[in-house]
Design an enzyme around this catalytic site. Structure first.
Site, PDB file in Angstrom:
ATOM      1  N   LYS A  28       0.805  -1.222   0.000  1.00 17.16           N
ATOM      2  CA  LYS A  28       0.000   0.000   0.000  1.00 17.16           C
ATOM      3  C   LYS A  28       0.840   1.275   0.000  1.00 17.16           C
ATOM      4  O   LYS A  28       0.603   2.183  -0.808  1.00 17.16           O
ATOM      5  CB  LYS A  28      -0.918  -0.020   1.229  1.00 17.16           C
ATOM      6  CG  LYS A  28      -1.624   1.287   1.534  1.00 17.16           C
ATOM      7  CD  LYS A  28      -2.518   1.124   2.742  1.00 17.16           C
ATOM      8  CE  LYS A  28      -1.756   0.861   4.009  1.00 17.16           C
ATOM      9  NZ  LYS A  28      -1.167   2.092   4.590  1.00 17.16           N
ATOM     10  N   THR A  29       1.821   1.356   0.897  1.00 19.07           N
ATOM     11  CA  THR A  29       2.616   2.579   1.026  1.00 19.07           C
ATOM     12  C   THR A  29       3.354   2.896  -0.270  1.00 19.07           C
ATOM     13  O   THR A  29       3.446   4.054  -0.688  1.00 19.07           O
ATOM     14  CB  THR A  29       3.616   2.452   2.193  1.00 19.07           C
ATOM     15  OG1 THR A  29       2.901   2.108   3.382  1.00 19.07           O
ATOM     16  CG2 THR A  29       4.359   3.754   2.412  1.00 19.07           C
ATOM     17  N   ASP A 214      -4.867   8.049   3.520  1.00 20.02           N
ATOM     18  CA  ASP A 214      -4.414   6.700   3.847  1.00 20.02           C
ATOM     19  C   ASP A 214      -5.222   6.179   5.031  1.00 20.02           C
ATOM     20  O   ASP A 214      -5.697   6.953   5.868  1.00 20.02           O
ATOM     21  CB  ASP A 214      -2.920   6.743   4.182  1.00 20.02           C
ATOM     22  CG  ASP A 214      -2.297   5.357   4.255  1.00 20.02           C
ATOM     23  OD1 ASP A 214      -2.916   4.399   3.758  1.00 20.02           O
ATOM     24  OD2 ASP A 214      -1.191   5.236   4.794  1.00 20.02           O
ATOM     25  N   GLU A 215      -5.365   4.860   5.138  1.00 17.56           N
ATOM     26  CA  GLU A 215      -6.100   4.212   6.233  1.00 17.56           C
ATOM     27  C   GLU A 215      -7.515   4.792   6.369  1.00 17.56           C
ATOM     28  O   GLU A 215      -7.982   5.109   7.465  1.00 17.56           O
ATOM     29  CB  GLU A 215      -5.341   4.358   7.564  1.00 17.56           C
ATOM     30  CG  GLU A 215      -3.915   3.839   7.539  1.00 17.56           C
ATOM     31  CD  GLU A 215      -3.826   2.308   7.511  1.00 17.56           C
ATOM     32  OE1 GLU A 215      -4.877   1.660   7.414  1.00 17.56           O
ATOM     33  OE2 GLU A 215      -2.702   1.783   7.563  1.00 17.56           O
ATOM     34  N   GLN A 245      -9.435  -4.434   8.009  1.00 12.32           N
ATOM     35  CA  GLN A 245      -8.520  -4.054   9.089  1.00 12.32           C
ATOM     36  C   GLN A 245      -9.032  -2.850   9.875  1.00 12.32           C
ATOM     37  O   GLN A 245      -8.256  -2.134  10.514  1.00 12.32           O
ATOM     38  CB  GLN A 245      -7.130  -3.752   8.517  1.00 12.32           C
ATOM     39  CG  GLN A 245      -6.461  -4.954   7.873  1.00 12.32           C
ATOM     40  CD  GLN A 245      -5.034  -4.675   7.453  1.00 12.32           C
ATOM     41  OE1 GLN A 245      -4.125  -4.567   8.269  1.00 12.32           O
ATOM     42  NE2 GLN A 245      -4.826  -4.551   6.150  1.00 12.32           N
ATOM     43  N   ARG A 603       0.040 -10.407  10.690  1.00 14.83           N
ATOM     44  CA  ARG A 603       1.337  -9.839  11.112  1.00 14.83           C
ATOM     45  C   ARG A 603       2.447 -10.872  10.883  1.00 14.83           C
ATOM     46  O   ARG A 603       3.623 -10.523  10.843  1.00 14.83           O
ATOM     47  CB  ARG A 603       1.344  -9.462  12.594  1.00 14.83           C
ATOM     48  CG  ARG A 603       0.347  -8.407  13.061  1.00 14.83           C
ATOM     49  CD  ARG A 603       0.322  -7.185  12.199  1.00 14.83           C
ATOM     50  NE  ARG A 603      -0.716  -7.284  11.186  1.00 14.83           N
ATOM     51  CZ  ARG A 603      -0.812  -6.504  10.116  1.00 14.83           C
ATOM     52  NH1 ARG A 603       0.090  -5.579   9.895  1.00 14.83           N
ATOM     53  NH2 ARG A 603      -1.792  -6.665   9.237  1.00 14.83           N
TER      54      ARG A 603
END
Length: 721
Positions: A28-29, A214-215, A245, A603
């Site tokens: 994503k980043t 973002d998010e 998430q 994770r």
């Protein structure tokens, strides 16, 4: 690394509304960074691009990556920051429309408690047992829900809530009178500004041609409306996130924002990033299976690029044995040089769980870090120095002034302070204005008058000092001039404690130096804004802790955005995960608990272990537990009778003396009903159908169905030496 097809589409869709559904570990980043670079390559001026995220760490990482992509020599840069930093800048330009000074102070928790204490004293709330912390809890909840004082009063149900709502109004009035806001106000006041002054909203929106968020799944109501207001004129809005998430509903995040994006922006394009570059095929498979049980979500299936070992489920007799077994396994992995300690994380749902694991890690001499603890900004020395700086920047900041008025001691005792406050209230002016009035202080003791003169001289010196001096030099000089080191030596006897306290002071100077190095035109106001915002972000020491070669212990909420080679998710039982609060049918939050479990699973990069104890102590006695419903879902066994019985009995588990026995009884009832149904003749039949031979008995109790990946540990794991 070359972009995959979905990433490439997201990067090169540069106009109109765009929703990028970015699954865990899908890059994503990188996509956000390259999309900004693509906008600049196509001719958009960097300063016309606004990127917003939720943490200072994420904003800094984005800024760094964009700089590396477009070249650091470019003077003009995109505006990349957190929501709260963006709102501070907007309010510095426009807050006077709401009746606040442009040099408003941002109050921290200590300042808020002081105001709350004063407000409760004014309304004589002590008799009702409402403490400052209680009031701030109510106010925080109301602000998280975007409720102003009037709305809070209307929503109040109990006498205690009505009292808190009345105090909320006075609290806001006191903040405004002091020329201050709290952290939550930054969003609420920006939203008020945009709603009440459309021309101001249009002016702020016109500063940008593109907005990236973002998010997006973590936005609350105010953030959602601010984004919409800023993006509406140009409609070049790109939001990136993952509804699977969304785990912050308890602090106001509304997953409906990302779920209804197409409804808000009908012409929006949707791009799904589904290739997971983090975890193995086996781990991703469990995550996909679990999250599919949530009905309200965007459809997507993660696909891994590597294979690995099957994840494991382990059961232990007690919670203590669970800790012993997990730590013994970790110790063996480190001893056999299969992993370093820093490659491993233990994730838990509640803050009560890590105690047993800490104890075992210490016994086994395995290094570990527990993420959390006291923040840099909660240290007394840091708060003292910042109070001096806030007082210099804004004389109306009475919380800061009163904190340092006699620190170090300068003859202004508590009796004098009380008289100054009473005089200020009577005259309807600030304490600083009272200090500046010779007539108001002429009857004070001579030592107090000398102390006031010293403080006034100090403030004026730094307020109107050398404009070319760096913030670092200013802070260092101020610390020396007030002899803060002497104050530390006066209060603390032990050399090691003196040194630790002095190092905290040194950290303030280091923070100033870091700010000076980053800022184009350093100002004290901006430096204080940055620290205020950082103080409300996640623990600043988090990154330093993770750099150590130590096992990481943290909640699943804290783990979001991180990744580890090996992950242990502990306490996978009903009432822990999902948490007991979510088991109330009226709460309707099990979906969020499932998303939290999904975050924990994703994770893990190469090895995943899930554990649970068969009993856990309650008030000193072992109480049976039952496996989490998520264990059945993860392993594709939701058709197991125990799964349905667990879900059915979930809301009653806390009240049951023996949940395991209740579950077994429910299983027997279910089996009896099935047998009775088979014996009952069907319509038109003269005889009941023949009983099938060899039928297996239904599973009883709380045993998980046997799987190759499931291991039950019934013997006590030897303690490590």
């Amino acid at each position: 690394m070359k972009l995959n097809a979905a990433q490439n589409e997201a990067v090169h869709t540069t106009s109109g509304p765009l929703l990028v559904l970015a699954g865990a570990g899908t890059g994503k980043t990188r996509v956000v960074t390259l999309r900004i670079a693509e906008l600049i390559r196509q001719g958009t001026r960097p300063s016309r691009i606004l990127g917003v995220t939720f943490t200072n760490k994420a904003a800094a990482e984005m800024q760094q990556r964009v700089g590396e992509t477009i070249g650091r020599r470019k003077k003009e840069k995109p505006e990349l920051s957190t929501f709260h930093s963006l709102c501070v800048r907007i309010l510095r330009r426009q807050i006077q429309h709401l009746g606040y000074p442009s040099q408003f102070a941002i109050y921290d928790r200590g300042d808020q408690e002081s105001i709350a204490r004063s407000v409760l004293r004014d309304i004589k709330a002590a008799d009702a047992g409402l403490r400052p912390g209680d009031l701030l809890f109510h106010i925080g909840n109301w602000k998280t829900a975007c409720l102003r004082p009037d709305e809070a009063a209307n929503s109040a149900q109990t006498d205690r809530e009505h009292l808190a709502a009345a105090a909320y109004r006075r609290y806001q009035t006191s903040l405004k009178a002091a020329g201050a806001v709290d952290f939550d106000d930054l969003l609420l006041l920006t939203e008020d500004l945009f709603r009440r002054f459309p021309d101001v909203c249009a002016e702020e929106a016109s500063r940008f041609d593109h907005l990236l968020v973002d998010e997006y799944q973590d936005t609350n109501g105010s953030q959602y409306r601010i984004v919409k207001a800023l993006a509406m004129p140009h409609r070049n809005l790109c939001v990136v996130g993952d509804d699977d998430q969304s785990i912050y509903g308890w602090r106001g995040a509304e997953v409906t924002h990302i779920l209804s994006f197409k409804k808000d922006w009908p012409d929006a394009k949707v791009v799904r990033l589904e290739t997971n570059y983090r975890s193995t095929h086996e781990i991703v498979g469990w995550a996909n299976t679990l999250i599919a049980f949530n009905k309200h979500r965007h459809g997507k299936i993660l696909k891994a690029t590597v294979h690995g070992d099957a994840p494991r489920i382990q059961q232990f007799e007690t919670a203590d044995e669970e800790a012993e077994g997990v730590v013994a396994d970790i110790q063996a992995r480190i001893r056999d040089r299969k992993r370093k300690a820093r490659d491993i994380a233990i994730l838990f749902r509640t803050n009560e769980q890590p105690r047993a694991f800490e104890l075992e890690l210490r016994r086994a001499n395995v290094p570990y870090v527990l993420l959390g603890g006291q923040s840099f900004y909660d240290r007394k020395e840091v708060r003292d120095i910042l109070a001096y700086l806030k007082m210099i920047e804004n004389p109306r900041d009475e919380m800061s002034l009163l904190r340092i008025i006699n620190l170090p001691p300068r003859g202004i005792g508590q009796t004098t302070v009380t008289r100054l406050i009473e005089r200020s209230v009577a005259d309807g002016r600030s304490v600083w204005q009272t200090l500046a009035d010779p007539a108001a202080t002429e009857n004070l003791p001579s030592t107090a008058r000398r102390g006031i003169a010293q403080l006034k001289s100090l403030a004026e010196t730094y307020r109107h000092g050398n404009p070319n001096a760096s913030i670092t030099d200013m802070v260092s000089s101020l610390i020396d001039e007030v002899d803060y080191r002497g104050e530390i030596e006066r209060i603390y006897d032990k050399p090691e404690e003196r040194q630790a306290r002095w190092e905290s002071v040194e950290d303030v100077v280091n923070a100033a130096a870091s700010y000076d190095a980053r800022a184009e035109l350093p100002t004290l106001a901006e430096f204080l804004d940055e620290l205020s915002l950082m103080g409300n972000d996640e623990t600043p020491d988090k990154e330093k802790q993770l750099e150590q070669d130590a096992v990481a212990l943290m909640t699943m909420h804290a783990s979001k955005g991180l990744e580890f080679q090996e992950v242990y998710i502990v306490g996978m039982e009903e009432g822990v995960l999902p948490h007991r609060r979510s088991l109330d049918p009226l709460a309707d939050t099990v979906d969020e608990e499932r998303r939290l479990c999904y975050v924990g699973l994703t994770r893990a990069q190469r090895r995943l272990t899930i554990t649970m104890p068969l009993s856990r102590k309650k008030w000193g006695k072992d109480r049976p537990t039952i496996p989490s419903r998520f264990l059945y879902e993860i392993t594709g066994q939701a058709d197991n009778p125990n799964y349905m019985n667990t879900v059915r009995l979930a809301s009653q588990l806390e009240k049951l003396a023996d949940p395991r026995a209740a579950l077994a009884a429910e299983a027997r009832k279910t089996e009896a009903k099935k047998k009775a149904a088979k014996k009952r003749p069907t319509t038109g039949s003269k005889a009941a159908p023949k009983k099938r031979s060899g039928k297996k008995k239904a599973a009883r109790g709380k045993k998980l169905p046997k799987k190759k990946t499931t291991k039950r540990v019934t013997r006590k794991t030897p303690k490590s030496t």
